[in-house]
Motif scaffolding. Sequence first.
Motif, short mmCIF file in Angstrom:
data_model
loop_
_atom_site.label_atom_id
_atom_site.label_comp_id
_atom_site.label_asym_id
_atom_site.label_seq_id
_atom_site.Cartn_x
_atom_site.Cartn_y
_atom_site.Cartn_z
N TRP A 176 0.88 -1.25 0.06
CA TRP A 176 -0.07 0.09 0.07
C TRP A 176 0.87 1.31 0.03
O TRP A 176 0.65 2.19 -0.63
CB TRP A 176 -0.83 0.03 1.39
N HIS A 177 1.84 1.25 0.68
CA HIS A 177 2.85 2.37 0.85
C HIS A 177 3.57 2.68 -0.60
O HIS A 177 3.57 3.93 -0.98
CB HIS A 177 3.96 2.17 1.97
N MET A 178 4.01 1.65 -1.05
CA MET A 178 4.62 1.95 -2.32
C MET A 178 3.66 2.56 -3.34
O MET A 178 3.93 3.69 -4.02
CB MET A 178 5.23 0.54 -3.00
N GLY A 179 2.60 2.12 -3.43
CA GLY A 179 1.53 2.50 -4.19
C GLY A 179 1.06 4.11 -4.07
O GLY A 179 0.95 5.04 -4.79
N PHE A 180 0.91 4.24 -2.62
CA PHE A 180 0.66 5.79 -1.99
C PHE A 180 1.91 6.63 -2.69
O PHE A 180 1.56 7.64 -3.15
CB PHE A 180 0.44 5.59 -0.52
N MET A 181 3.00 6.14 -2.26
CA MET A 181 4.25 6.93 -2.80
C MET A 181 4.40 7.36 -4.30
O MET A 181 4.66 8.25 -4.77
CB MET A 181 5.45 6.54 -2.03
N ARG A 182 3.84 6.21 -5.06
CA ARG A 182 3.97 6.40 -6.57
C ARG A 182 3.00 7.60 -6.89
O ARG A 182 3.29 8.33 -7.82
CB ARG A 182 3.71 5.08 -6.97
N ASP A 183 1.69 7.64 -6.14
CA ASP A 183 0.74 8.29 -6.39
C ASP A 183 1.08 9.97 -5.86
O ASP A 183 0.57 10.99 -6.00
CB ASP A 183 -0.72 8.03 -6.16
N CYS A 184 1.53 9.90 -4.60
CA CYS A 184 1.71 10.95 -3.74
C CYS A 184 3.28 11.21 -3.38
O CYS A 184 3.67 10.76 -2.19
CB CYS A 184 0.97 10.98 -2.54
N PRO A 185 4.27 11.33 -4.37
CA PRO A 185 5.61 11.29 -3.89
C PRO A 185 6.03 12.11 -2.79
O PRO A 185 7.07 12.05 -2.13
CB PRO A 185 6.35 11.64 -5.20
N PHE B 198 0.17 8.90 4.99
CA PHE B 198 -0.18 7.40 4.56
C PHE B 198 -0.97 6.61 5.60
O PHE B 198 -1.68 5.83 5.42
CB PHE B 198 1.20 6.80 4.32
N GLU B 199 -0.36 7.19 7.04
CA GLU B 199 -1.34 6.52 8.06
C GLU B 199 -2.69 6.81 8.21
O GLU B 199 -3.35 5.66 8.05
CB GLU B 199 -0.58 6.74 9.61
N GLU B 200 -2.97 8.05 7.77
CA GLU B 200 -4.48 8.37 7.92
C GLU B 200 -5.09 7.81 6.50
O GLU B 200 -6.24 7.26 6.64
CB GLU B 200 -4.42 9.98 7.59
N PHE B 201 -4.34 7.72 5.36
CA PHE B 201 -4.93 6.90 4.15
C PHE B 201 -5.22 5.55 4.63
O PHE B 201 -6.23 4.94 4.27
CB PHE B 201 -3.89 7.16 3.13
N LEU B 202 -4.22 5.05 5.09
CA LEU B 202 -4.60 3.28 5.34
C LEU B 202 -5.52 3.01 6.41
O LEU B 202 -6.01 2.12 6.35
CB LEU B 202 -3.23 2.63 5.74
#
Length: 193
Positions: free
Chosen positions: A38-47, A90-94
């Motif tokens: 999930w973190h990798m995908g989040f960082m891809r979309d939100c660097p 990321f924490e809030e997102f997940l």
Amino acid sequence: MGNESGKKRTADSTQLTPTQIAFLETNTKYSEREIREWHMGFMRDCPSGKLDKKKFTEVYRMFYPGGKAEKFCKFAFETFDRNGDGSIDFEEFLLAISAASQGSIDERLGIAFNMFDISGDGQIDSKELIKLISAMYDLTGETDRKGDRDPKYLAANIMKKWDVNGDRRLSKEEFITGCKNDPHIRRILAPNT
């Protein structure tokens, strides 16, 4: 629950720390491997490591291309931005994804309640219901708002049926019970439950 580990985070919000992983494993049903994915995908979309309102709205537009996401996203974003800093980390997102997808029906309806409780006073009044019903209609592209589909009529009907104590406001308990007992209204107010 809250965002306790956010206080311990280093200045670099793009790195996933062992403390964050432990926090997320404890507060979601995701494994460390799933959290990292999930973190990798989040960082891809939100660097930058932060999801702002504009990007959040863009994501919703992809899921609801026939609708207008702005009003709904304003309420949803404020619900998910737990620390009120104007962005979703990321924490809030997940935590939001987990509660919305893995939570019990009561937990998922609780998220819907929090979104409807615009004033944050632990109650939903008719004005808040009307605003959110209209926003849900905008999001899904619903244009038929006449008769029993009119947001004012629907809000009044919900209050009449669900306001058990007669104070013209819905508590979280009244909202959850009402949604669970009325699948038609639940599909409008909380479509993913």
